[in-house]
Motif scaffolding. Structure first.
Motif, PDB file in Angstrom:
ATOM      1  N   ALA A 190     -44.472  -5.539 -15.754  1.00 30.32           N
ATOM      2  CA  ALA A 190     -45.496  -4.871 -16.562  1.00 30.32           C
ATOM      3  C   ALA A 190     -45.760  -3.464 -16.020  1.00 30.32           C
ATOM      4  CB  ALA A 190     -46.784  -5.689 -16.559  1.00 30.32           C
ATOM      5  N   LEU A 191     -45.857  -3.334 -14.687  1.00 30.98           N
ATOM      6  CA  LEU A 191     -46.069  -2.023 -14.065  1.00 30.98           C
ATOM      7  C   LEU A 191     -44.894  -1.090 -14.352  1.00 30.98           C
ATOM      8  CD1 LEU A 191     -47.531  -3.198 -10.637  1.00 30.98           C
ATOM      9  CD2 LEU A 191     -48.735  -1.792 -12.302  1.00 30.98           C
ATOM     10  N   ASN A 192     -43.681  -1.635 -14.258  1.00 33.33           N
ATOM     11  CA  ASN A 192     -42.485  -0.828 -14.544  1.00 33.33           C
ATOM     12  C   ASN A 192     -42.510  -0.304 -15.973  1.00 33.33           C
ATOM     13  OD1 ASN A 192     -41.618  -1.437 -12.007  1.00 33.33           O
ATOM     14  ND2 ASN A 192     -39.897  -2.722 -12.614  1.00 33.33           N
ATOM     15  N   ARG A 193     -42.903  -1.176 -16.901  1.00 34.19           N
ATOM     16  CA  ARG A 193     -42.926  -0.760 -18.304  1.00 34.19           C
ATOM     17  C   ARG A 193     -44.006   0.299 -18.529  1.00 34.19           C
ATOM     18  NH1 ARG A 193     -43.429  -4.916 -23.353  1.00 34.19           N
ATOM     19  NH2 ARG A 193     -41.286  -5.425 -22.768  1.00 34.19           N
ATOM     20  N   GLY A 194     -45.197   0.090 -17.927  1.00 30.83           N
ATOM     21  CA  GLY A 194     -46.275   1.069 -18.052  1.00 30.83           C
ATOM     22  C   GLY A 194     -45.878   2.423 -17.498  1.00 30.83           C
ATOM     23  N   GLU A 195     -45.113   2.383 -16.411  1.00 30.42           N
ATOM     24  CA  GLU A 195     -44.620   3.632 -15.801  1.00 30.42           C
ATOM     25  C   GLU A 195     -43.581   4.294 -16.697  1.00 30.42           C
ATOM     26  OE1 GLU A 195     -43.433   4.759 -11.259  1.00 30.42           O
ATOM     27  OE2 GLU A 195     -42.324   3.107 -12.171  1.00 30.42           O
ATOM     28  N   ALA A 196     -42.667   3.485 -17.242  1.00 30.87           N
ATOM     29  CA  ALA A 196     -41.622   4.022 -18.125  1.00 30.87           C
ATOM     30  C   ALA A 196     -42.217   4.624 -19.390  1.00 30.87           C
ATOM     31  CB  ALA A 196     -40.624   2.914 -18.479  1.00 30.87           C
ATOM     32  N   GLU A 197     -43.315   4.047 -19.869  1.00 34.71           N
ATOM     33  CA  GLU A 197     -43.972   4.559 -21.076  1.00 34.71           C
ATOM     34  C   GLU A 197     -44.944   5.701 -20.771  1.00 34.71           C
ATOM     35  OE1 GLU A 197     -45.694   1.269 -23.201  1.00 34.71           O
ATOM     36  OE2 GLU A 197     -43.763   0.247 -23.426  1.00 34.71           O
ATOM     37  N   LYS A 198     -44.925   6.132 -19.472  1.00 35.63           N
ATOM     38  CA  LYS A 198     -45.744   7.274 -19.027  1.00 35.63           C
ATOM     39  C   LYS A 198     -47.251   7.037 -19.208  1.00 35.63           C
ATOM     40  CE  LYS A 198     -42.092  10.736 -19.635  1.00 35.63           C
ATOM     41  NZ  LYS A 198     -41.256   9.970 -18.800  1.00 35.63           N
ATOM     42  N   VAL A 199     -47.660   5.772 -19.108  1.00 34.03           N
ATOM     43  CA  VAL A 199     -49.080   5.425 -19.154  1.00 34.03           C
ATOM     44  C   VAL A 199     -49.624   5.312 -17.731  1.00 34.03           C
ATOM     45  CG1 VAL A 199     -50.772   3.703 -19.930  1.00 34.03           C
ATOM     46  CG2 VAL A 199     -48.758   4.172 -21.324  1.00 34.03           C
ATOM     47  N   LEU A 200     -48.761   4.862 -16.792  1.00 37.55           N
ATOM     48  CA  LEU A 200     -49.182   4.614 -15.411  1.00 37.55           C
ATOM     49  C   LEU A 200     -48.369   5.439 -14.418  1.00 37.55           C
ATOM     50  CD1 LEU A 200     -49.178   0.683 -15.485  1.00 37.55           C
ATOM     51  CD2 LEU A 200     -51.170   2.154 -15.844  1.00 37.55           C
ATOM     52  N   THR A 201     -48.991   5.723 -13.267  1.00 35.42           N
ATOM     53  CA  THR A 201     -48.227   6.174 -12.099  1.00 35.42           C
ATOM     54  C   THR A 201     -48.277   5.023 -11.101  1.00 35.42           C
ATOM     55  OG1 THR A 201     -50.188   7.167 -11.101  1.00 35.42           O
ATOM     56  CG2 THR A 201     -48.774   8.609 -12.400  1.00 35.42           C
ATOM     57  N   VAL A 202     -47.143   4.695 -10.508  1.00 31.81           N
ATOM     58  CA  VAL A 202     -47.054   3.545  -9.608  1.00 31.81           C
ATOM     59  C   VAL A 202     -46.476   3.991  -8.270  1.00 31.81           C
ATOM     60  CG1 VAL A 202     -46.166   1.198  -9.316  1.00 31.81           C
ATOM     61  CG2 VAL A 202     -46.654   2.048 -11.615  1.00 31.81           C
ATOM     62  N   LYS A 203     -47.130   3.625  -7.180  1.00 30.85           N
ATOM     63  CA  LYS A 203     -46.679   4.004  -5.840  1.00 30.85           C
ATOM     64  C   LYS A 203     -46.731   2.791  -4.918  1.00 30.85           C
ATOM     65  CE  LYS A 203     -46.555   8.600  -6.388  1.00 30.85           C
ATOM     66  NZ  LYS A 203     -45.276   9.297  -6.325  1.00 30.85           N
ATOM     67  N   VAL A 204     -45.897   2.844  -3.868  1.00 24.00           N
ATOM     68  CA  VAL A 204     -46.021   1.890  -2.764  1.00 24.00           C
ATOM     69  C   VAL A 204     -46.689   2.653  -1.625  1.00 24.00           C
ATOM     70  CG1 VAL A 204     -44.818   0.422  -1.113  1.00 24.00           C
ATOM     71  CG2 VAL A 204     -43.924   0.642  -3.431  1.00 24.00           C
ATOM     72  N   THR A 205     -47.840   2.180  -1.176  1.00 27.09           N
ATOM     73  CA  THR A 205     -48.537   2.870  -0.083  1.00 27.09           C
ATOM     74  C   THR A 205     -48.596   1.975   1.146  1.00 27.09           C
ATOM     75  OG1 THR A 205     -50.729   2.044  -0.702  1.00 27.09           O
ATOM     76  CG2 THR A 205     -50.000   4.079  -1.761  1.00 27.09           C
TER      77      THR A 205
END
Length: 711
Positions: free
Chosen positions: A221-236
């Motif tokens: 779900a996070l990957n899709r949100g990122e691909a659709e430019k809705v989310l930014t996702v990071k590993v911290t």
């Protein structure tokens, strides 16, 4: 690396089983053939075990080839040591192998290579050794060289730090430690790019979760949100412990002249070179695991869908619902032959309900229709209400069933459908498919790309080749588990049979159309391009009813006919007795002794006996039959606490969707499936299961129904 032993340890099976399976695979035998007819050799490894074995065999062989290539490359550079060779030989994953190869890989021009070209390696070594008593600026002055574009001491120091940073980054042990630490202690953090927008990703607008605890469906779900430019996702991750680790490994001494520069180089190595690639690797690893898990779930769901029992003996009306363009109907006889088609307009905007009822009643009377199969797409709800109302007005018993129409539109526009129904439009083809998929789900669903059947999650976001290969394997195993009638099977069904490809499937159908029905399995050898190896692989899965040899109607392989005939003779039966099923077990006192007398393996003899007792048995008979309905409910009819029967339509990581006859499937969350703890819903339920559920809540606005199976 002993690949076979590694696989045996990983899959917890004997090395002899792996050796036998690998030998059979390398000889060109298919997984279904090995699973069904080579049980003696493999110790009865099943389809799933063999596919897992084949997948690991392919991966480890590719890994082995990559190792050889890397060893040769490093050896050519004259840099291969015994210690490095041992580390490369011991590597069990591509990631570890890449870490070891990194320092020796031909590099594009980096900051470090440019600094080396400028002659700054000596200064880098001075900083690393930390033994100088001069100030770093004094040491750096010796490396100023305007011809090499080193104009100041600061430029020389910056270049030396670049060389140190790359050296630290290339260390496989450092990378391995940082990757594991980040995986164990890191967080996945997501933010909204524009939190003023409403979307399905709202729960991830300000979200964090431990990397090691993140479930597969959330990763996708996070990957899709990122691909659709809705989310930014990071590993911290907290950097301080990792920087301290690097400083302890590089050994930063208390030298006021060099320790500051060395710490800066370490920090730069971490921030610029190590962590970004570690973050990518962790994201890739998480995605790969999530995809593998999702593909496994999709495969299990697909298998259950394909192996749903046929609803035989009905003349079926296929109903493809729609609004503006009308509902397409197709009447299909009990053998799947299309008898008639029609379009009716009972739904908006025409709303010709009475006219549609009149036309459908006429079709029911003319063809003796006993079952209406309704697709669950657009206008399904409205069609269902009209059908249920009409059934009350009939003086004959007719039922209806809602079928998952996923993929029907894909099939109806395909080349295969055009060849099958050249004079039909896409709506008529779709209606025929909806009718046939209740009569024989397997025979109809094999015509559709498995990805389009819609019993998975995020299937369009993952590695499509891996998904296709896995799902094709599921279809192949399912088709071979059931077997096919050689005289009626379509080319689409035949091409999934062990040893048969598209060309051979078409050739079999062409031969049948030219020469008439097959009367024995040996006639397959007359089919163009079907040689002895293909015959060996496919023959046991092809059934010929009322042929020359009664054994051809069973799953007994022709290679075992002689043994089977000896067994029948020994027990006082003849081949003609097979059709009705024989009480073979009652006459056998000692199976082991009998197997030795017949010179056949115990497992093969057991399979032959099972087949003689239930010849041509369809394994789908054990599955629950679909729920046939004659009345309809709506969401408005549902009340909290109501108990209903429903059909499991889809199983996903966090629960199951159940069709309870109100058009909108209800969700049973994983916590509501059973009293005991389960890691995945598949431990308790499968697609097609008939389950009893209780309504927990109904949200009319969001069209959501919450159900529980804890009744």
């Amino acid at each position: 690396m002993n690949i076979n032993k590694t696989i045996a340890d990983e899959l917890n099976i004997k090395i002899t089983q792996v050796d036998a399976a690998v030998k059979l695979i390398d000889e060109g035998n298919t997984i279904p053939f090995i699973s069904r007819y080579r049980k003696e050799a493999t110790g009865a490894l099943n389809d799933e075990q063999l596919r897992n074995l084949f997948e690991r065999l392919t991966y480890l062989r590719n890994l082995s080839e990559k190792k050889e290539s890397i060893l040769a490359t490093i050896d050519e550079q004259g840099l291969l040591t015994e210690e490095l060779k041992a580390q490369i030989d011991a590597a069990m994953t591509i990631v570890v192998l890449e870490d070891l190869y990194r320092p020796y890989r031909p590099k594009r021009r980096t900051k470090a290579t440019i600094a080396k070209e400028k002659g700054l390696e000596g200064l880098a070594n001075i900083i690393l050794l930390q033994m100088t008593k001069k100030s770093l600026e004094e040491e750096a002055n010796a490396y100023i060289n305007p011809e090499k574009e080193v104009n100041t001491a600061d430029e020389a120091i910056a270049g030396a730090k670049d060389i140190i940073a790359e050296g630290i980054s290339d260390n496989a042990d450092y990378r391995s430690y940082i990757r594991k630490y980040t995986f164990d202690n890191g967080l996945i953090v997501s933010k909204a790019k524009d939190d003023s927008k409403e979307s399905v990703y709202e729960m991830y607008y300000d979200y964090s979760e431990a990397v090691k605890k993140l479930p597969g469906h959330r990763i996708l779900a996070l990957n899709r949100g990122e691909a659709e430019k809705v989310l930014t996702v990071k590993v911290t991750v907290d950097e301080d412990p990792l920087l301290k680790y690097l400083e302890s490994q590089v050994i930063v001494n208390d030298n006021k002249n060099t320790s500051g520069a060395l710490k800066e180089a370490i920090s730069d190595a971490f921030d610029r070179l190590i962590y970004p690639s570690i973050e990518r690797e962790i994201r890739n690893e998480l995605t790969e695991k999530a995809e593998d898990s999702a593909i496994t779930v999709f495969g299990k769901n697909l298998e259950q869908l394909l192996l749903q029992p046929p609803v035989a003996g009905h003349v079926v009306l296929g109903w493809d619902p729609a609004f503006r363009t009308g509902c397409k109907l197709a009447v299909v006889d009990a053998t799947g032959k299309v008898l008639d088609t029609k379009v009716v307009y009972p739904t908006a905007p025409q709303n010709k309900v009475e006219e549609a009822k009149r036309d459908v009643k006429a079709l029911i009377k003319k063809y003796g229709i006993t079952l209406i199969s309704v697709g669950n797409g657009t206008a399904s709800r409205e069609s269902e209400v009209i059908i249920a109302d009409m059934l009350k007005e009939l003086d004959t018993h007719v039922e209806y069933v809602i079928v998952n129409e996923a993929g029907a539109s894909v099939y109806s526009a395909s080349k295969l459908a055009t060849e099958e129904f050249p004079n039909f439009d896409v709506g008529q083809r779709s209606a025929a498919s909806i009718a046939r998929r209740i009569q024989d789900p397997l025979a109809e669903l094999v015509k559709i790309d498995p990805k389009s059947i819609g019993v998975g999650q995020y299937q369009h976001d993952m590695n499509q080749k891996k998904l296709s290969d896995a799902l094709s394997g599921v279809v192949e195993d399912s088709v071979n588990k059931v077997g096919v009638d050689l005289n009626t099977a379509s080319a689409a069904l035949l091409e999934y049979i062990s040893g048969i490809n598209k060309t051979l499937a078409k050739n079999i159908v062409d031969y049948r159309e030219t020469n008439g029905r097959f009367t024995n399995r040996k006639q397959l050898l007359k089919v163009p391009k079907l040689g002895p190896k293909a015959y060996e692989q496919c023959a046991g899965f092809m059934r010929i009813l009322n042929g020359d040899n009664p054994l051809d109607a069973t799953s007994v392989h022709p290679e075992s006919y002689e043994v089977t005939e000896k067994l029948l003779e020994k027990l006082g039966f003849s081949a003609s007795d097979i059709k009705t099923g024989l009480k073979v077990s009652d006459k056998i006192k000692d199976k082991k002794t009998l197997a030795a007398e017949l010179s056949v393996g115990d497992l093969t003899l057991t399979d032959i006996i099972k087949e003689l007792e239930k010849p041509g048995r369809d394994p789908r008979e054990d599955s629950p039959k679909p729920v046939l309905r004659s009345d309809v409910l709506s969401m408005e009819d549902l009340t909290e606490g109501m108990i209903l029967k429903g059909t499991v339509r889809n199983v996903i990581d966090f629960g199951v969707f159940v069709d309870i006859g109100v058009h909108q499937d209800g969700l049973v969350h994983i916590s509501q499936i059973c009293e005991r703890y389960i890691k995945h819903p598949l431990e308790a339920v499968s697609v097609g299961d008939i389950v009893e559920v209780k309504v927990l809540s109904v949200d009319m606005n969001k069209k959501r129904i919450a159900l529980t199976m804890k009744i």
